[in-house]
Design a protein around this motif. Structure first.
Motif, PDB file in Angstrom:
ATOM      1  N   TRP A   1      22.977 -47.950   7.243  1.00 32.75           N
ATOM      2  CA  TRP A   1      23.282 -47.812   5.812  1.00 32.75           C
ATOM      3  C   TRP A   1      24.663 -48.370   5.478  1.00 32.75           C
ATOM      4  CZ3 TRP A   1      21.646 -42.027   4.730  1.00 32.75           C
ATOM      5  CH2 TRP A   1      20.265 -41.901   4.977  1.00 32.75           C
ATOM      6  N   GLY A   2      25.593 -48.208   6.351  1.00 35.87           N
ATOM      7  CA  GLY A   2      26.961 -48.614   6.083  1.00 35.87           C
ATOM      8  C   GLY A   2      27.919 -47.463   6.341  1.00 35.87           C
ATOM      9  N   GLN A   3      29.103 -47.563   5.768  1.00 31.15           N
ATOM     10  CA  GLN A   3      30.132 -46.554   5.978  1.00 31.15           C
ATOM     11  C   GLN A   3      30.546 -45.926   4.648  1.00 31.15           C
ATOM     12  OE1 GLN A   3      33.340 -48.494   8.049  1.00 31.15           O
ATOM     13  NE2 GLN A   3      32.282 -48.412  10.021  1.00 31.15           N
ATOM     14  N   ALA A   4      31.041 -44.688   4.731  1.00 30.53           N
ATOM     15  CA  ALA A   4      31.519 -43.979   3.551  1.00 30.53           C
ATOM     16  C   ALA A   4      32.849 -43.318   3.884  1.00 30.53           C
ATOM     17  CB  ALA A   4      30.508 -42.925   3.098  1.00 30.53           C
ATOM     18  N   PRO A   5      33.805 -43.296   2.954  1.00 29.61           N
ATOM     19  CA  PRO A   5      35.092 -42.643   3.213  1.00 29.61           C
ATOM     20  C   PRO A   5      34.921 -41.137   3.357  1.00 29.61           C
ATOM     21  CG  PRO A   5      34.926 -43.307   0.921  1.00 29.61           C
ATOM     22  CD  PRO A   5      33.742 -43.886   1.600  1.00 29.61           C
ATOM     23  N   VAL A   6      35.625 -40.563   4.305  1.00 26.75           N
ATOM     24  CA  VAL A   6      35.461 -39.146   4.608  1.00 26.75           C
ATOM     25  C   VAL A   6      36.047 -38.260   3.512  1.00 26.75           C
ATOM     26  CG1 VAL A   6      36.191 -37.308   6.188  1.00 26.75           C
ATOM     27  CG2 VAL A   6      35.353 -39.485   7.096  1.00 26.75           C
TER      28      VAL A   6
ATOM     29  N   PRO B   1      36.756 -38.531   0.126  1.00 29.98           N
ATOM     30  CA  PRO B   1      35.976 -38.276  -1.101  1.00 29.98           C
ATOM     31  C   PRO B   1      34.711 -37.462  -0.837  1.00 29.98           C
ATOM     32  CG  PRO B   1      36.703 -40.554  -1.012  1.00 29.98           C
ATOM     33  CD  PRO B   1      36.997 -39.963   0.330  1.00 29.98           C
ATOM     34  N   LEU B   2      34.037 -37.756   0.283  1.00 29.21           N
ATOM     35  CA  LEU B   2      32.833 -36.990   0.613  1.00 29.21           C
ATOM     36  C   LEU B   2      33.165 -35.519   0.814  1.00 29.21           C
ATOM     37  CD1 LEU B   2      29.856 -36.838   1.397  1.00 29.21           C
ATOM     38  CD2 LEU B   2      30.502 -37.470   3.738  1.00 29.21           C
ATOM     39  N   ILE B   3      34.259 -35.248   1.549  1.00 37.41           N
ATOM     40  CA  ILE B   3      34.671 -33.858   1.765  1.00 37.41           C
ATOM     41  C   ILE B   3      35.057 -33.211   0.436  1.00 37.41           C
ATOM     42  CG2 ILE B   3      36.450 -32.407   2.825  1.00 37.41           C
ATOM     43  CD1 ILE B   3      34.287 -33.360   4.725  1.00 37.41           C
ATOM     44  N   GLY B   4      35.648 -33.982  -0.472  1.00 41.34           N
ATOM     45  CA  GLY B   4      36.017 -33.434  -1.775  1.00 41.34           C
ATOM     46  C   GLY B   4      34.808 -32.905  -2.530  1.00 41.34           C
ATOM     47  N   TYR B   5      33.721 -33.689  -2.547  1.00 43.36           N
ATOM     48  CA  TYR B   5      32.496 -33.242  -3.218  1.00 43.36           C
ATOM     49  C   TYR B   5      31.908 -32.015  -2.519  1.00 43.36           C
ATOM     50  CZ  TYR B   5      32.161 -37.390  -6.199  1.00 43.36           C
ATOM     51  OH  TYR B   5      32.382 -38.348  -7.156  1.00 43.36           O
ATOM     52  N   LEU B   6      31.811 -32.084  -1.207  1.00 40.59           N
ATOM     53  CA  LEU B   6      31.183 -30.981  -0.468  1.00 40.59           C
ATOM     54  C   LEU B   6      32.011 -29.704  -0.561  1.00 40.59           C
ATOM     55  CD1 LEU B   6      29.961 -32.844   2.750  1.00 40.59           C
ATOM     56  CD2 LEU B   6      28.657 -32.236   0.700  1.00 40.59           C
ATOM     57  N   ALA B   7      33.352 -29.826  -0.455  1.00 42.84           N
ATOM     58  CA  ALA B   7      34.202 -28.639  -0.545  1.00 42.84           C
ATOM     59  C   ALA B   7      34.116 -28.019  -1.934  1.00 42.84           C
ATOM     60  CB  ALA B   7      35.651 -29.011  -0.209  1.00 42.84           C
ATOM     61  N   SER B   8      34.095 -28.853  -2.968  1.00 42.66           N
ATOM     62  CA  SER B   8      33.958 -28.323  -4.331  1.00 42.66           C
ATOM     63  C   SER B   8      32.640 -27.565  -4.482  1.00 42.66           C
ATOM     64  CB  SER B   8      34.022 -29.473  -5.337  1.00 42.66           C
ATOM     65  OG  SER B   8      35.251 -30.157  -5.249  1.00 42.66           O
TER      66      SER B   8
ATOM     67  N   ALA C   1      36.827 -24.336   6.355  1.00 40.72           N
ATOM     68  CA  ALA C   1      37.771 -24.598   7.450  1.00 40.72           C
ATOM     69  C   ALA C   1      37.417 -25.898   8.176  1.00 40.72           C
ATOM     70  CB  ALA C   1      37.768 -23.423   8.421  1.00 40.72           C
ATOM     71  N   LEU C   2      36.120 -26.105   8.449  1.00 43.72           N
ATOM     72  CA  LEU C   2      35.695 -27.337   9.097  1.00 43.72           C
ATOM     73  C   LEU C   2      35.944 -28.549   8.202  1.00 43.72           C
ATOM     74  CD1 LEU C   2      32.327 -26.112  10.678  1.00 43.72           C
ATOM     75  CD2 LEU C   2      34.525 -26.480  11.829  1.00 43.72           C
ATOM     76  N   MET C   3      35.703 -28.376   6.913  1.00 43.75           N
ATOM     77  CA  MET C   3      35.927 -29.485   5.982  1.00 43.75           C
ATOM     78  C   MET C   3      37.418 -29.816   5.863  1.00 43.75           C
ATOM     79  SD  MET C   3      33.232 -28.641   2.932  1.00 43.75           S
ATOM     80  CE  MET C   3      31.473 -28.519   3.276  1.00 43.75           C
ATOM     81  N   THR C   4      38.245 -28.789   5.916  1.00 35.71           N
ATOM     82  CA  THR C   4      39.691 -29.039   5.870  1.00 35.71           C
ATOM     83  C   THR C   4      40.131 -29.867   7.070  1.00 35.71           C
ATOM     84  OG1 THR C   4      40.037 -26.953   4.697  1.00 35.71           O
ATOM     85  CG2 THR C   4      41.953 -27.937   5.782  1.00 35.71           C
ATOM     86  N   LEU C   5      39.594 -29.552   8.243  1.00 34.31           N
ATOM     87  CA  LEU C   5      39.914 -30.321   9.445  1.00 34.31           C
ATOM     88  C   LEU C   5      39.461 -31.769   9.298  1.00 34.31           C
ATOM     89  CD1 LEU C   5      40.953 -30.388  12.345  1.00 34.31           C
ATOM     90  CD2 LEU C   5      38.668 -29.660  13.094  1.00 34.31           C
TER      91      LEU C   5
ATOM     92  N   GLY D   1      39.628 -41.063   7.478  1.00 33.66           N
ATOM     93  CA  GLY D   1      38.895 -42.184   8.034  1.00 33.66           C
ATOM     94  C   GLY D   1      37.593 -42.437   7.306  1.00 33.66           C
ATOM     95  N   ARG D   2      36.651 -43.088   7.991  1.00 34.96           N
ATOM     96  CA  ARG D   2      35.352 -43.413   7.429  1.00 34.96           C
ATOM     97  C   ARG D   2      34.275 -42.961   8.411  1.00 34.96           C
ATOM     98  NH1 ARG D   2      35.961 -46.958   3.195  1.00 34.96           N
ATOM     99  NH2 ARG D   2      33.777 -47.590   3.301  1.00 34.96           N
ATOM    100  N   VAL D   3      33.111 -42.602   7.882  1.00 34.09           N
ATOM    101  CA  VAL D   3      32.002 -42.174   8.715  1.00 34.09           C
ATOM    102  C   VAL D   3      30.873 -43.184   8.551  1.00 34.09           C
ATOM    103  CG1 VAL D   3      31.116 -40.682   6.875  1.00 34.09           C
ATOM    104  CG2 VAL D   3      30.386 -40.292   9.226  1.00 34.09           C
ATOM    105  N   ALA D   4      30.260 -43.578   9.684  1.00 34.47           N
ATOM    106  CA  ALA D   4      29.189 -44.571   9.680  1.00 34.47           C
ATOM    107  C   ALA D   4      27.834 -43.876   9.648  1.00 34.47           C
ATOM    108  CB  ALA D   4      29.295 -45.458  10.916  1.00 34.47           C
TER     109      ALA D   4
END
Length: 319
Positions: free
Chosen positions: A33-38, A40-47, A16-20, A26-29
């Motif tokens: 290190w830099g920034q990463a798109p939210v 794709p990251l949520i896609g890996y974690l949700a899977s 539920a939190l990942m869906t939100l 957006g992107r998370v800093a």
């Protein structure tokens, strides 16, 4: 109800939190290190969360399915190169190994042992301690990065203490040592770089974690077998005679001690589909006595021959 059939509440909350977060995008800093798109990251974690939850419903292959979930998390930095760092990969690998070890330990237990009042008290104190530590960190931390690092270390320690306290099946010596190593590694990677005397604190944290793990294993690790006279919840376990085999054992003992062999002989004859006159065992005993065997020895040999068992086994089972 087994653990596999309970709804995966924690997994559903995470999803539920990942869906939100996915909807926000957006992107998370990550500091320097830099920034990463939210997304794709949520896609890996949700899977990974979905596969991890599915491992609860496939008892035969649950360990393999759970391994796939952690592998999904571990390969995410290969795509999101901002996270391709030891500070990310090593904790993921460590937590994954501890989770798999605890899962395997839980599977080897025939029945889940409930946590005692002391263990529940320890879990409650750990939760209170986590809240106090987070409150102090919010007040004293000089930056959000430091707050996040120390907060993750505190959350990791709280999670390990809570799991070990509330799930006695996981408290084996190897999983406890794995938990101590995970905590020490997490502290070294996240907390040590931002704390004064970081290497020294890491050294003492590792020693304290290992000592607590060894003490816990020594005190709480239990034998998986319940022995004669073992006390469980103020009840004493005693070995009771088998209600099916007890009458037969009594008849065998009666024959060996010189009693009437007709009843047992009649039962054996019925099993062998031979004429049921109740004399088969007596005839064999007389035959052996005529060959020179003493009466008590003849009874044992005759009984072993008719029952088709080893004579030593028969003598051992009736002593």
């Amino acid at each position: 109800m087994t653990n596999a059939r309970r709804p995966p509440i924690a997994h559903l909350v995470l999803l539920a939190l990942m869906t939100l977060a996915f909807v926000v995008g957006g992107r998370v800093a990550f500091a320097s290190w830099g920034q990463a798109p939210v997304r794709p990251l949520i896609g890996y974690l949700a899977s990974a969360v979905i596969v991890h939850a599915a491992s609860r419903f496939v008892p035969r292959h649950s360990l393999a399915v759970r391994s796939v979930a952690w592998l999904t998390v571990a390969i995410a930095p290969l795509h999101l190169t901002t996270l391709l760092r030891p500070e990310v990969l090593l904790p993921v690998i460590a937590f994954g190994l501890v989770d798999l070890a605890q899962h395997r330990a839980g599977r080897t237990m025939e029945a889940e042992v409930p946590a005692g009042s002391l263990a529940k008290g320890i879990a409650g104190l750990a939760t209170v301690g986590l809240v106090v530590i987070l409150a102090v960190l919010v007040t004293l931390a000089k930056s959000t990065a430091i707050l996040g690092r120390l907060g993750l270390v505190a959350a990791a320690g709280w999670g390990l203490v809570t799991v070990f306290a509330l799930r006695p099946a996981t408290r084996t010596r190897w999983t406890l040592l794995g938990g101590a190593g995970t905590l020490a590694l997490t502290f070294a990677l996240l907390a040590a770089p931002v704390l004064p005397f970081g290497p020294l604190l890491t050294y003492w944290t590792a020693i304290a974690a290992v000592l607590v793990a060894v003490a816990t294993a020594t005190v709480t690790e239990t034998d998986p077998e319940i022995r004669e006279g073992h006390r469980v919840h103020e009840q004493t376990v005693h070995e009771l005679p088998d209600p099916v085999a007890a009458p037969l054992a009594e008849r065998v003992h009666q024959v060996l001690t010189g009693g009437d062999a007709r009843s047992l002989s009649h039962r054996v004859e019925q099993a062998l589909d031979s004429p049921a006159d109740g004399q088969l065992l007596e005839r064999r005993i007389r035959q052996l006595q005529q060959e020179g065997l003493p009466a008590h020895r003849a009874r044992r040999v005759a009984l072993a021959d008719i029952l088709d068992v080893d004579l030593d086994e028969l003598d051992g089972g009736t002593t």
